[in-house]
Design a protein around this motif. Structure first.
Motif, mmCIF file in Angstrom:
data_model
loop_
_atom_site.group_PDB
_atom_site.id
_atom_site.type_symbol
_atom_site.label_atom_id
_atom_site.label_comp_id
_atom_site.label_asym_id
_atom_site.label_seq_id
_atom_site.Cartn_x
_atom_site.Cartn_y
_atom_site.Cartn_z
ATOM 1 N N LEU A 130 55.016 8.182 28.958
ATOM 2 C CA LEU A 130 53.693 8.789 29.045
ATOM 3 C C LEU A 130 53.752 10.308 29.182
ATOM 4 C CD1 LEU A 130 51.602 6.240 31.132
ATOM 5 C CD2 LEU A 130 51.707 6.561 28.660
ATOM 6 N N LYS A 131 54.797 10.831 29.803
ATOM 7 C CA LYS A 131 54.920 12.284 29.886
ATOM 8 C C LYS A 131 55.141 12.867 28.495
ATOM 9 C CE LYS A 131 57.273 16.089 32.195
ATOM 10 N NZ LYS A 131 58.315 16.496 33.169
ATOM 11 N N GLN A 132 55.982 12.221 27.709
ATOM 12 C CA GLN A 132 56.206 12.660 26.338
ATOM 13 C C GLN A 132 54.913 12.566 25.530
ATOM 14 O OE1 GLN A 132 59.081 10.312 24.208
ATOM 15 N NE2 GLN A 132 59.036 11.605 22.385
ATOM 16 N N SER A 133 54.150 11.505 25.773
ATOM 17 C CA SER A 133 52.873 11.336 25.096
ATOM 18 C C SER A 133 51.914 12.472 25.471
ATOM 19 C CB SER A 133 52.257 9.985 25.479
ATOM 20 O OG SER A 133 50.950 9.859 24.964
ATOM 21 N N ALA A 134 51.872 12.833 26.757
ATOM 22 C CA ALA A 134 51.001 13.926 27.197
ATOM 23 C C ALA A 134 51.388 15.233 26.511
ATOM 24 C CB ALA A 134 51.081 14.079 28.715
ATOM 25 N N GLU A 135 52.677 15.466 26.367
ATOM 26 C CA GLU A 135 53.150 16.682 25.705
ATOM 27 C C GLU A 135 52.748 16.708 24.236
ATOM 28 O OE1 GLU A 135 57.293 16.498 26.617
ATOM 29 O OE2 GLU A 135 57.016 17.261 28.667
ATOM 30 N N MET A 136 52.785 15.529 23.592
ATOM 31 C CA MET A 136 52.364 15.447 22.192
ATOM 32 C C MET A 136 50.870 15.738 22.060
ATOM 33 S SD MET A 136 53.607 14.728 19.126
ATOM 34 C CE MET A 136 54.989 13.589 19.221
ATOM 35 N N HIS A 137 50.076 15.233 23.004
ATOM 36 C CA HIS A 137 48.633 15.521 22.979
ATOM 37 C C HIS A 137 48.380 17.017 23.188
ATOM 38 C CE1 HIS A 137 48.218 11.118 23.540
ATOM 39 N NE2 HIS A 137 47.038 11.294 22.971
ATOM 40 N N ARG A 138 49.176 17.645 24.024
ATOM 41 C CA ARG A 138 49.006 19.087 24.238
ATOM 42 C C ARG A 138 49.312 19.864 22.957
ATOM 43 N NH1 ARG A 138 52.275 21.901 29.036
ATOM 44 N NH2 ARG A 138 54.026 21.230 27.719
ATOM 45 N N GLU A 139 50.365 19.455 22.255
ATOM 46 C CA GLU A 139 50.692 20.084 20.969
ATOM 47 C C GLU A 139 49.541 19.930 19.992
ATOM 48 O OE1 GLU A 139 54.403 19.225 18.975
ATOM 49 O OE2 GLU A 139 55.345 18.735 20.885
ATOM 50 N N LEU A 140 48.983 18.739 19.966
ATOM 51 C CA LEU A 140 47.879 18.461 19.051
ATOM 52 C C LEU A 140 46.662 19.302 19.402
ATOM 53 C CD1 LEU A 140 46.790 16.793 16.725
ATOM 54 C CD2 LEU A 140 46.391 14.906 18.322
ATOM 55 N N TYR A 141 46.363 19.401 20.689
ATOM 56 C CA TYR A 141 45.243 20.236 21.135
ATOM 57 C C TYR A 141 45.432 21.686 20.695
ATOM 58 C CZ TYR A 141 43.132 23.576 24.340
ATOM 59 O OH TYR A 141 42.506 24.670 24.855
ATOM 60 N N ARG A 142 46.654 22.202 20.872
ATOM 61 C CA ARG A 142 46.916 23.599 20.515
ATOM 62 C C ARG A 142 46.753 23.841 19.018
ATOM 63 N NH1 ARG A 142 52.250 24.583 24.398
ATOM 64 N NH2 ARG A 142 51.082 25.102 26.304
ATOM 65 N N ALA A 143 47.190 22.877 18.204
ATOM 66 C CA ALA A 143 47.046 23.020 16.754
ATOM 67 C C ALA A 143 45.571 23.022 16.357
ATOM 68 C CB ALA A 143 47.783 21.893 16.043
ATOM 69 N N ILE A 144 44.784 22.130 16.976
ATOM 70 C CA ILE A 144 43.357 22.072 16.677
ATOM 71 C C ILE A 144 42.664 23.338 17.161
ATOM 72 C CG2 ILE A 144 41.196 20.862 17.221
ATOM 73 C CD1 ILE A 144 42.848 18.249 17.279
ATOM 74 N N ARG A 145 43.016 23.758 18.367
ATOM 75 C CA ARG A 145 42.385 24.963 18.942
ATOM 76 C C ARG A 145 42.677 26.211 18.109
ATOM 77 N NH1 ARG A 145 40.148 26.471 24.019
ATOM 78 N NH2 ARG A 145 39.206 28.502 23.590
ATOM 79 N N SER A 146 43.881 26.265 17.535
ATOM 80 C CA SER A 146 44.250 27.435 16.720
ATOM 81 C C SER A 146 43.765 27.290 15.278
ATOM 82 C CB SER A 146 45.766 27.629 16.731
ATOM 83 O OG SER A 146 46.422 26.521 16.139
#
Length: 251
Positions: free
Chosen positions: A190-206
């Motif tokens: 789940l920690k790895q999953s959270a990190e993947m969601h953060r990456e996805l958020y950053r890509a969408i935000r940018s």
């Protein structure tokens, strides 16, 4: 878990869903209201606290309730309607295989992520950031983590700006939550999953649509593998002890 037990569990979950739906429809619960304490609510419905949590989790994943870690559960502002049609579609989706479900998700959500990067508004980005924060706060509490995971994906669908795609994703999200909550306690990443969601958020935000699409596809392949592993562990745990001993003896 046997089929009768699954049916009973689903019945109790829907009992909670329907009860809270009626409270909202009748105005007893309004947007922003905090739902009653867990023990009190479970006693009122004459069900176990585990069944109550399952129903609340279902509604939270659908965006009707907002679970705030360490604070409580509230009726979301402007909750979507909970009509019977969505629940009928949810029931139909249970007949699909995991492979089919994840293939559909990859086709749909990769494009939703790209559209969210192109069309998302600041309010969507804020909600995505909040859900990522909650994921990091709850990856040691899998059931709570799962709620924020589902809400993250719902927000991406909303941010796409296409209500038809968002409705399709709403149905899939509800079905996925109902299935995943049975195995998520066995998750190891789940920690790895959270990190993947953060990456996805950053890509969408940018507003990087290409990167958002690629990260979503990678995330969903990882999620599919994780769920397969969780289900395998669940089947192993349900095997009779005699079979387990026999298997060990023959190894």
């Amino acid at each position: 878990m046997s089929e009768p037990n699954q049916n009973h569990e689903t019945h109790l979950t829907m009992q909670v869903v329907n009860h809270i739906r009626k409270l909202i429809e009748h105005g007893t619960l309004r947007p922003g209201d905090k739902i009653p304490p867990e023990r009190e609510f479970a006693q009122k419905l004459k069900i176990s606290r585990a069944s109550l949590r399952a129903g609340i989790g279902h509604l939270a994943a659908m965006g009707v309730l907002n679970v705030r870690h360490g604070v409580g559960t509230f009726v979301a502002d402007g909750p979507p309607a909970l009509g019977g049609v969505s629940l009928e579609l949810l029931s139909a989706l249970h007949g699909f295989t995991n492979a089919q479900m994840f293939e559909a998700r990859r086709v749909l959500e990769s494009h939703l992520a790209a559209l969210a990067a192109e069309r998302g508004r600041e309010e969507h980005f804020t909600r995505l950031a909040e859900e990522v924060t909650e994921m990091y706060a709850t990856f040691h509490e899998p059931q709570e983590y799962l709620i924020h995971d589902m809400r993250f994906h719902r927000t991406i669908a909303e941010a796409s700006g296409n209500p038809i795609l968002a409705v399709l994703m709403e149905t899939i999200t509800a079905a996925l939550y109902d299935e995943r909550r049975k195995t998520v306690e066995r998750s190891r990443d789940l920690k790895q999953s959270a990190e993947m969601h953060r990456e996805l958020y950053r890509a969408i935000r940018s507003r990087n649509a290409k990167e958002a699409r690629e990260i979503m596809e990678r995330h969903l392949r990882m999620a599919e593998s994780a769920q397969v592993n969780e289900q395998a562990l669940a089947r192993e745990e349900r095997r009779p002890a005699t079979k387990k001993k026999s298997a060990r003896a023959g190894s």
